[in-house]
Design a protein around this motif. Sequence first.
Motif, PDB file in Angstrom:
ATOM      1  N   ILE A 127       6.929  13.086  -0.318  1.00  0.00           N
ATOM      2  CA  ILE A 127       6.925  13.615  -1.684  1.00  0.00           C
ATOM      3  C   ILE A 127       7.232  15.111  -1.677  1.00  0.00           C
ATOM      4  O   ILE A 127       8.016  15.598  -2.505  1.00  0.00           O
ATOM      5  CB  ILE A 127       5.566  13.347  -2.375  1.00  0.00           C
ATOM      6  N   GLU A 128       6.633  15.846  -0.748  1.00  0.00           N
ATOM      7  CA  GLU A 128       6.875  17.295  -0.674  1.00  0.00           C
ATOM      8  C   GLU A 128       8.344  17.588  -0.351  1.00  0.00           C
ATOM      9  O   GLU A 128       8.949  18.491  -0.932  1.00  0.00           O
ATOM     10  CB  GLU A 128       5.961  17.935   0.381  1.00  0.00           C
ATOM     11  N   ASP A 129       8.910  16.831   0.586  1.00  0.00           N
ATOM     12  CA  ASP A 129      10.334  17.013   0.938  1.00  0.00           C
ATOM     13  C   ASP A 129      11.221  16.720  -0.267  1.00  0.00           C
ATOM     14  O   ASP A 129      12.193  17.448  -0.535  1.00  0.00           O
ATOM     15  CB  ASP A 129      10.713  16.097   2.108  1.00  0.00           C
ATOM     16  N   ALA A 130      10.886  15.645  -1.004  1.00  0.00           N
ATOM     17  CA  ALA A 130      11.674  15.285  -2.191  1.00  0.00           C
ATOM     18  C   ALA A 130      11.557  16.356  -3.276  1.00  0.00           C
ATOM     19  O   ALA A 130      12.544  16.685  -3.952  1.00  0.00           O
ATOM     20  CB  ALA A 130      11.203  13.934  -2.737  1.00  0.00           C
TER      21      ALA A 130
ATOM     22  N   TYR B 137       0.835  -1.203   0.000  1.00  0.00           N
ATOM     23  CA  TYR B 137       0.000   0.000   0.000  1.00  0.00           C
ATOM     24  C   TYR B 137       0.871   1.256   0.000  1.00  0.00           C
ATOM     25  O   TYR B 137       0.652   2.178  -0.780  1.00  0.00           O
ATOM     26  CB  TYR B 137      -0.929   0.009   1.224  1.00  0.00           C
ATOM     27  N   ARG B 138       1.875   1.263   0.858  1.00  0.00           N
ATOM     28  CA  ARG B 138       2.764   2.432   0.932  1.00  0.00           C
ATOM     29  C   ARG B 138       3.510   2.633  -0.397  1.00  0.00           C
ATOM     30  O   ARG B 138       3.648   3.759  -0.872  1.00  0.00           O
ATOM     31  CB  ARG B 138       3.759   2.272   2.076  1.00  0.00           C
ATOM     32  N   MET B 139       3.986   1.552  -0.980  1.00  0.00           N
ATOM     33  CA  MET B 139       4.732   1.665  -2.241  1.00  0.00           C
ATOM     34  C   MET B 139       3.843   2.191  -3.364  1.00  0.00           C
ATOM     35  O   MET B 139       4.237   3.085  -4.119  1.00  0.00           O
ATOM     36  CB  MET B 139       5.333   0.308  -2.620  1.00  0.00           C
ATOM     37  N   MET B 140       2.634   1.638  -3.485  1.00  0.00           N
ATOM     38  CA  MET B 140       1.742   2.083  -4.557  1.00  0.00           C
ATOM     39  C   MET B 140       1.314   3.535  -4.340  1.00  0.00           C
ATOM     40  O   MET B 140       1.249   4.314  -5.299  1.00  0.00           O
ATOM     41  CB  MET B 140       0.518   1.166  -4.650  1.00  0.00           C
ATOM     42  N   GLN B 141       1.031   3.890  -3.103  1.00  0.00           N
ATOM     43  CA  GLN B 141       0.641   5.266  -2.808  1.00  0.00           C
ATOM     44  C   GLN B 141       1.794   6.235  -3.092  1.00  0.00           C
ATOM     45  O   GLN B 141       1.588   7.339  -3.591  1.00  0.00           O
ATOM     46  CB  GLN B 141       0.210   5.373  -1.342  1.00  0.00           C
ATOM     47  N   THR B 142       3.019   5.786  -2.805  1.00  0.00           N
ATOM     48  CA  THR B 142       4.198   6.626  -3.077  1.00  0.00           C
ATOM     49  C   THR B 142       4.369   6.856  -4.570  1.00  0.00           C
ATOM     50  O   THR B 142       4.614   7.986  -5.022  1.00  0.00           O
ATOM     51  CB  THR B 142       5.471   5.982  -2.489  1.00  0.00           C
ATOM     52  N   VAL B 143       4.229   5.788  -5.368  1.00  0.00           N
ATOM     53  CA  VAL B 143       4.351   5.929  -6.820  1.00  0.00           C
ATOM     54  C   VAL B 143       3.252   6.856  -7.353  1.00  0.00           C
ATOM     55  O   VAL B 143       3.517   7.743  -8.171  1.00  0.00           O
ATOM     56  CB  VAL B 143       4.285   4.552  -7.515  1.00  0.00           C
ATOM     57  N   ARG B 144       2.024   6.686  -6.858  1.00  0.00           N
ATOM     58  CA  ARG B 144       0.915   7.535  -7.310  1.00  0.00           C
ATOM     59  C   ARG B 144       1.195   9.008  -7.006  1.00  0.00           C
ATOM     60  O   ARG B 144       1.062   9.877  -7.875  1.00  0.00           O
ATOM     61  CB  ARG B 144      -0.376   7.073  -6.625  1.00  0.00           C
ATOM     62  N   ARG B 145       1.576   9.296  -5.766  1.00  0.00           N
ATOM     63  CA  ARG B 145       1.815  10.692  -5.353  1.00  0.00           C
ATOM     64  C   ARG B 145       3.042  11.275  -6.055  1.00  0.00           C
ATOM     65  O   ARG B 145       3.070  12.460  -6.386  1.00  0.00           O
ATOM     66  CB  ARG B 145       1.990  10.757  -3.839  1.00  0.00           C
ATOM     67  N   MET B 146       4.046  10.449  -6.270  1.00  0.00           N
ATOM     68  CA  MET B 146       5.251  10.902  -6.973  1.00  0.00           C
ATOM     69  C   MET B 146       4.909  11.319  -8.399  1.00  0.00           C
ATOM     70  O   MET B 146       5.375  12.367  -8.891  1.00  0.00           O
ATOM     71  CB  MET B 146       6.292   9.789  -6.975  1.00  0.00           C
TER      72      MET B 146
ATOM     73  N   VAL C 131      12.521   8.499  -3.746  1.00  0.00           N
ATOM     74  CA  VAL C 131      11.733   9.506  -4.465  1.00  0.00           C
ATOM     75  C   VAL C 131      12.581  10.742  -4.727  1.00  0.00           C
ATOM     76  O   VAL C 131      12.499  11.362  -5.788  1.00  0.00           O
ATOM     77  CB  VAL C 131      10.480   9.885  -3.648  1.00  0.00           C
ATOM     78  N   ARG C 132      13.408  11.092  -3.778  1.00  0.00           N
ATOM     79  CA  ARG C 132      14.282  12.261  -3.900  1.00  0.00           C
ATOM     80  C   ARG C 132      15.196  12.129  -5.131  1.00  0.00           C
ATOM     81  O   ARG C 132      15.326  13.060  -5.920  1.00  0.00           O
ATOM     82  CB  ARG C 132      15.105  12.370  -2.619  1.00  0.00           C
ATOM     83  N   GLU C 133      15.819  10.951  -5.307  1.00  0.00           N
ATOM     84  CA  GLU C 133      16.709  10.739  -6.457  1.00  0.00           C
ATOM     85  C   GLU C 133      15.941  10.762  -7.781  1.00  0.00           C
ATOM     86  O   GLU C 133      16.453  11.232  -8.797  1.00  0.00           O
ATOM     87  CB  GLU C 133      17.429   9.404  -6.317  1.00  0.00           C
TER      88      GLU C 133
ATOM     89  N   LEU D 244      -4.283   3.571   7.388  1.00  0.00           N
ATOM     90  CA  LEU D 244      -3.933   3.825   5.991  1.00  0.00           C
ATOM     91  C   LEU D 244      -3.905   5.328   5.698  1.00  0.00           C
ATOM     92  O   LEU D 244      -3.087   5.795   4.902  1.00  0.00           O
ATOM     93  CB  LEU D 244      -4.909   3.107   5.061  1.00  0.00           C
ATOM     94  N   LYS D 245      -4.777   6.093   6.371  1.00  0.00           N
ATOM     95  CA  LYS D 245      -4.742   7.555   6.226  1.00  0.00           C
ATOM     96  C   LYS D 245      -3.435   8.128   6.766  1.00  0.00           C
ATOM     97  O   LYS D 245      -2.886   9.080   6.208  1.00  0.00           O
ATOM     98  CB  LYS D 245      -5.933   8.185   6.949  1.00  0.00           C
ATOM     99  N   GLU D 246      -2.949   7.540   7.859  1.00  0.00           N
ATOM    100  CA  GLU D 246      -1.650   7.966   8.401  1.00  0.00           C
ATOM    101  C   GLU D 246      -0.536   7.744   7.383  1.00  0.00           C
ATOM    102  O   GLU D 246       0.352   8.592   7.210  1.00  0.00           O
ATOM    103  CB  GLU D 246      -1.330   7.187   9.681  1.00  0.00           C
ATOM    104  N   ILE D 247      -0.581   6.582   6.703  1.00  0.00           N
ATOM    105  CA  ILE D 247       0.419   6.297   5.667  1.00  0.00           C
ATOM    106  C   ILE D 247       0.310   7.332   4.552  1.00  0.00           C
ATOM    107  O   ILE D 247       1.326   7.840   4.060  1.00  0.00           O
ATOM    108  CB  ILE D 247       0.234   4.863   5.110  1.00  0.00           C
ATOM    109  N   ASP D 248      -0.928   7.687   4.181  1.00  0.00           N
ATOM    110  CA  ASP D 248      -1.129   8.705   3.131  1.00  0.00           C
ATOM    111  C   ASP D 248      -0.465  10.025   3.514  1.00  0.00           C
ATOM    112  O   ASP D 248       0.192  10.668   2.679  1.00  0.00           O
ATOM    113  CB  ASP D 248      -2.623   8.946   2.904  1.00  0.00           C
ATOM    114  N   VAL D 249      -0.633  10.430   4.771  1.00  0.00           N
ATOM    115  CA  VAL D 249      -0.047  11.691   5.258  1.00  0.00           C
ATOM    116  C   VAL D 249       1.481  11.617   5.203  1.00  0.00           C
ATOM    117  O   VAL D 249       2.153  12.557   4.764  1.00  0.00           O
ATOM    118  CB  VAL D 249      -0.536  12.001   6.690  1.00  0.00           C
ATOM    119  N   GLU D 250       2.038  10.486   5.652  1.00  0.00           N
ATOM    120  CA  GLU D 250       3.496  10.316   5.649  1.00  0.00           C
ATOM    121  C   GLU D 250       4.050  10.331   4.218  1.00  0.00           C
ATOM    122  O   GLU D 250       5.106  10.918   3.951  1.00  0.00           O
ATOM    123  CB  GLU D 250       3.861   8.996   6.341  1.00  0.00           C
TER     124      GLU D 250
END
Length: 390
Positions: free
Chosen positions: A346-349, A65-74, A131-133, A335-341
Motif C-alpha cells: 500500500i505504501e509503495d502504491a 485474508y490477504r485480499m480483505m486486508q489489502t482492501v482494508r488498508r487501501m 492497488v497502484r492503478e 498472518l502478521k507477516e501478510i499484514d506487513v507485506e
Amino acid sequence: MRKMLAAVSRVLSGAAQKPASRVLVASRNFANDATFEIKKCDLHRLEEGPPVTTVLTREDGLKYYRMMQTVRRMELKADQLYKQKIIRGFCHLCDGQEACCVGLEAGINPTDHLITAYRAHGFTFTRGLSVREILAELTGRRGGCAKGKGGSMHMYAKNFYGGNGIVGAQVPLGAGIALACKYNGKDEICLTLYGDGAANQGQIFEAYNMAALWKLPCIFICENNRYGMGTSVERAAASTDYYKRGDFIPGLRVDGMDVLCVREATKFAAAHCRSGKGPILMELQTYRYHGHSMSDPGVSYRTREEIQEVRSKSDPIMLLKDRMVNSNLASVEELKEIDVEVRKEIEDAAQFATADPEPPLEELGYHIYSNDPPFEVRGANQWIKFKSVS
C-alpha cells in the motif's frame, strides 16, 4: 566428515539469517483444509438454499485474508490521502464490507461480469486491478486504471463495468449485460450490485421485471449496510426485507460479514442463473465503518458505540483470522507477516500515486470510444478542439 559439517553449518547459518517467525511458520505443520458451519440464509420462493457447512482450504483462506486486508488498508490509505487533499472530489470507502467483494469474486468465474455503484474500490481490486492503478486513479494520475480521468466512482477492468455515479442507474445496465450473456450463448452471468438506499428506485423494479420476463442470468445484489447516506433502512423503507423485493424473483438474505457465507451463497445463486432459471436476488447484510462519503463523519446518525460493537463482534477480517488460527490453517505469526507485506504494498502504491504525472490537457478527449479512428471533440466553446484517440 568435513564436507558434512560444512553442509550442516551452511543450513544453520541460512536459518539464522531468516526472521524467527518465518522459521517458525516453515517448521509448523498446518492443516490443508477445515470444515466450518455458516449461517443459514433466509429464503424467498426457494425450496432449498446454500449449504450450512463449507470447506475452506489453507490456500484459499490465506488468499481471502490477504485480499480483505489489502482492501482494508487501501481504503484507510485513501482516507489519509483525501484528508491531505491529494485525493479530491467524491470518495466513498468500503472498509467493513470486505467480505462482500472478496466473497462474491470467490463464487464466480473471471469470465463472469460485475457492475456496481460508486463504492467500487474493493470490487475494482478483486476483479484484478492492482492497488497502484486504483490509488493512482483516485489521485487523478496517468497510471490510474481510467488514465486519471475517472476518479473514485468511475473505475473499470475486464468484465467490470464500474463504478457508476447515478444512484441505481447501474441496475438496468447490469440487466443489459446479462441480456448480452444470454444473447451470445455464453455460460456467463452478471452480478448487478446496488445499496439499500438505491433499493427504492423505480428503475430497479423495471429491471427486475424485464430480467424475470426474459429469464436473464443476472444476480441482483443489494448491499444492505443499514444506512442510505445518513438515513437508516427503517426510516427509508416500508419493507426492509430487500431479498423479497423481487416478488416473483427468488431471493436470499446472506450474512455479508462472513466471506465464506457470501462465497457459498454466490455459488448457489450463480448455479441458479446458469441453469436457465432466470434471475435471483441476494441481500448482503453488511456494515461500513466510514461515513457515506468523505464529507460524512458517520456519527451524526449512529453512535460510536454501534460502530465499535460491529468492529468487535462481526469484523470480516477478524472472523476469518479467528477461524483459520483456531483450525490450524494458519498461525498468528504468518498472518502478521501478510499484514506487513500488505502495508508495504500500500505504501509503495501510494508513493506511485502521488509521484506519477497528471494527464495533460490535450488528452482530455482521449478514450471516448474503444476502437474508433481519431476524431475531434469540441471543447467549452466552438473554437476549442480536442483530439480523441481510442
